[in-house]
Design a protein around this motif. Structure first.
Motif, PDB file in Angstrom:
ATOM      1  N   THR A  30      15.154   9.788   8.086  1.00 56.59           N
ATOM      2  CA  THR A  30      14.299   9.517   6.932  1.00 56.59           C
ATOM      3  C   THR A  30      13.180  10.538   6.774  1.00 56.59           C
ATOM      4  N   ALA A  31      13.060  11.461   7.726  1.00 53.39           N
ATOM      5  CA  ALA A  31      11.967  12.447   7.714  1.00 53.39           C
ATOM      6  C   ALA A  31      10.614  11.741   7.627  1.00 53.39           C
ATOM      7  N   ALA A  32      10.451  10.707   8.438  1.00 51.30           N
ATOM      8  CA  ALA A  32       9.226   9.905   8.421  1.00 51.30           C
ATOM      9  C   ALA A  32       8.001  10.760   8.709  1.00 51.30           C
ATOM     10  N   MET A  33       6.930  10.464   7.984  1.00 53.70           N
ATOM     11  CA  MET A  33       5.665  11.179   8.149  1.00 53.70           C
ATOM     12  C   MET A  33       4.746  10.458   9.138  1.00 53.70           C
ATOM     13  N   PHE A  34       4.865   9.137   9.220  1.00 56.89           N
ATOM     14  CA  PHE A  34       4.114   8.355  10.196  1.00 56.89           C
ATOM     15  C   PHE A  34       4.852   7.054  10.456  1.00 56.89           C
ATOM     16  N   MET A  35       4.421   6.355  11.496  1.00 58.73           N
ATOM     17  CA  MET A  35       5.067   5.101  11.865  1.00 58.73           C
ATOM     18  C   MET A  35       4.000   4.090  12.248  1.00 58.73           C
ATOM     19  N   VAL A  36       4.221   2.846  11.853  1.00 57.84           N
ATOM     20  CA  VAL A  36       3.343   1.736  12.205  1.00 57.84           C
ATOM     21  C   VAL A  36       4.179   0.746  13.001  1.00 57.84           C
ATOM     22  N   ALA A  37       3.671   0.353  14.167  1.00 58.30           N
ATOM     23  CA  ALA A  37       4.420  -0.568  15.033  1.00 58.30           C
ATOM     24  C   ALA A  37       3.451  -1.564  15.655  1.00 58.30           C
ATOM     25  N   ASN A  38       3.944  -2.770  15.939  1.00 53.03           N
ATOM     26  CA  ASN A  38       3.078  -3.724  16.618  1.00 53.03           C
ATOM     27  C   ASN A  38       3.091  -3.452  18.114  1.00 53.03           C
ATOM     28  N   ASP A  39       2.173  -4.074  18.831  1.00 50.78           N
ATOM     29  CA  ASP A  39       2.039  -3.771  20.252  1.00 50.78           C
ATOM     30  C   ASP A  39       3.258  -4.167  21.073  1.00 50.78           C
ATOM     31  N   ALA A  40       4.045  -5.121  20.595  1.00 49.11           N
ATOM     32  CA  ALA A  40       5.245  -5.525  21.334  1.00 49.11           C
ATOM     33  C   ALA A  40       6.276  -4.407  21.361  1.00 49.11           C
ATOM     34  N   THR A  41       6.225  -3.492  20.384  1.00 47.11           N
ATOM     35  CA  THR A  41       7.212  -2.412  20.302  1.00 47.11           C
ATOM     36  C   THR A  41       6.588  -1.022  20.342  1.00 47.11           C
ATOM     37  N   ILE A  42       5.283  -0.937  20.600  1.00 46.87           N
ATOM     38  CA  ILE A  42       4.594   0.352  20.487  1.00 46.87           C
ATOM     39  C   ILE A  42       5.084   1.364  21.530  1.00 46.87           C
ATOM     40  N   GLU A  43       5.441   0.922  22.716  1.00 49.82           N
ATOM     41  CA  GLU A  43       5.922   1.864  23.727  1.00 49.82           C
ATOM     42  C   GLU A  43       7.259   2.485  23.300  1.00 49.82           C
ATOM     43  N   GLY A  96       0.816  -1.213   0.000  1.00 50.74           N
ATOM     44  CA  GLY A  96       0.000   0.000   0.000  1.00 50.74           C
ATOM     45  C   GLY A  96       0.848   1.261   0.000  1.00 50.74           C
ATOM     46  N   ILE A  97       1.908   1.253   0.782  1.00 54.20           N
ATOM     47  CA  ILE A  97       2.813   2.403   0.831  1.00 54.20           C
ATOM     48  C   ILE A  97       3.452   2.634  -0.533  1.00 54.20           C
ATOM     49  N   LEU A  98       3.946   1.563  -1.150  1.00 55.24           N
ATOM     50  CA  LEU A  98       4.582   1.694  -2.459  1.00 55.24           C
ATOM     51  C   LEU A  98       3.591   2.139  -3.526  1.00 55.24           C
ATOM     52  N   MET A  99       2.391   1.560  -3.504  1.00 56.02           N
ATOM     53  CA  MET A  99       1.400   1.891  -4.523  1.00 56.02           C
ATOM     54  C   MET A  99       0.854   3.306  -4.347  1.00 56.02           C
ATOM     55  N   ALA A 100       0.933   3.840  -3.151  1.00 56.12           N
ATOM     56  CA  ALA A 100       0.493   5.219  -2.911  1.00 56.12           C
ATOM     57  C   ALA A 100       1.604   6.218  -3.227  1.00 56.12           C
ATOM     58  N   GLY A 101       2.755   5.706  -3.663  1.00 57.27           N
ATOM     59  CA  GLY A 101       3.862   6.590  -4.004  1.00 57.27           C
ATOM     60  C   GLY A 101       4.728   6.954  -2.822  1.00 57.27           C
ATOM     61  N   GLY A 102       4.546   6.261  -1.705  1.00 54.46           N
ATOM     62  CA  GLY A 102       5.321   6.540  -0.512  1.00 54.46           C
ATOM     63  C   GLY A 102       6.652   5.812  -0.501  1.00 54.46           C
ATOM     64  N   ILE A 103       7.379   6.010   0.562  1.00 52.86           N
ATOM     65  CA  ILE A 103       8.677   5.364   0.757  1.00 52.86           C
ATOM     66  C   ILE A 103       8.602   4.569   2.052  1.00 52.86           C
ATOM     67  N   PHE A 104       8.975   3.308   2.001  1.00 56.70           N
ATOM     68  CA  PHE A 104       8.958   2.438   3.164  1.00 56.70           C
ATOM     69  C   PHE A 104      10.347   2.401   3.779  1.00 56.70           C
ATOM     70  N   GLY A 105      10.418   2.610   5.074  1.00 55.37           N
ATOM     71  CA  GLY A 105      11.681   2.516   5.786  1.00 55.37           C
ATOM     72  C   GLY A 105      11.526   1.566   6.954  1.00 55.37           C
ATOM     73  N   GLY A 106      11.839   0.315   6.761  1.00 54.90           N
ATOM     74  CA  GLY A 106      11.695  -0.681   7.812  1.00 54.90           C
ATOM     75  C   GLY A 106      12.696  -0.466   8.929  1.00 54.90           C
TER      76      GLY A 106
END
Length: 144
Positions: free
Chosen positions: A85-98, A58-68
């Motif tokens: 990376t000048a990240a605009m948002f971040m997605v994290a699982n609950d094990a690492t959300i804090e 989804g990130i790639l198809m929306a023209g975004g850049i993924f930074g794992g």
């Protein structure tokens, strides 16, 4: 020194999502696409498999850049990557959300731009995950 793979796959000159999905009307197919190098005959994913990473695509198809990021990062390391990376948002699982929330604060990324990736993270409020973050699927909602 360059180490050559023992497998040869022709790679067309096109985007990753065009190569993976061809078109919205094409049948996904069952040929191996993501292949485990150590067990290629038994451990692979196909275009029709349900494990295709939807967020990455989804990130790639929306023209975004993924930074794992490494899930073992401490907040300081993750904050550095967010800033670099000048990240605009971040997605994290609950094990690492804090750690993700701590790193976001250190990097100047608002907590409102940190999303939960876990399906089990919902509390009583629809669309809102634990730790006060929103679930990543809220990114799919159409904007007015």
């Amino acid at each position: 020194m360059v180490i050559q793979s023992r497998w040869k796959v022709p790679i067309p000159k096109c985007s990753v999502h065009k190569w993976l999905f061809d078109s919205i009307s094409a049948f996904p197919g069952d040929e191996p696409l993501f292949i485990d190098a150590e067990r290629p005959d038994t451990h692979f994913l196909t275009r029709s498999a349900t494990f295709t990473p939807p967020l990455l695509m989804g990130i790639l198809m929306a023209g975004g850049i993924f930074g794992g990021a490494n899930p073992n990062f401490v907040a300081r390391e993750l904050a550095y990557q967010l800033k670099d990376t000048a990240a605009m948002f971040m997605v994290a699982n609950d094990a690492t959300i804090e750690i993700a929330l701590e790193a976001a604060a250190e990097a100047g990324l608002p907590a409102s731009r940190v999303y939960s990736f876990d399906d089990t993270a919902f509390d009583a409020e629809p669309g809102r995950a634990r730790f006060g973050t929103k679930h990543w699927t809220t990114l799919l909602a159409p904007k007015n």
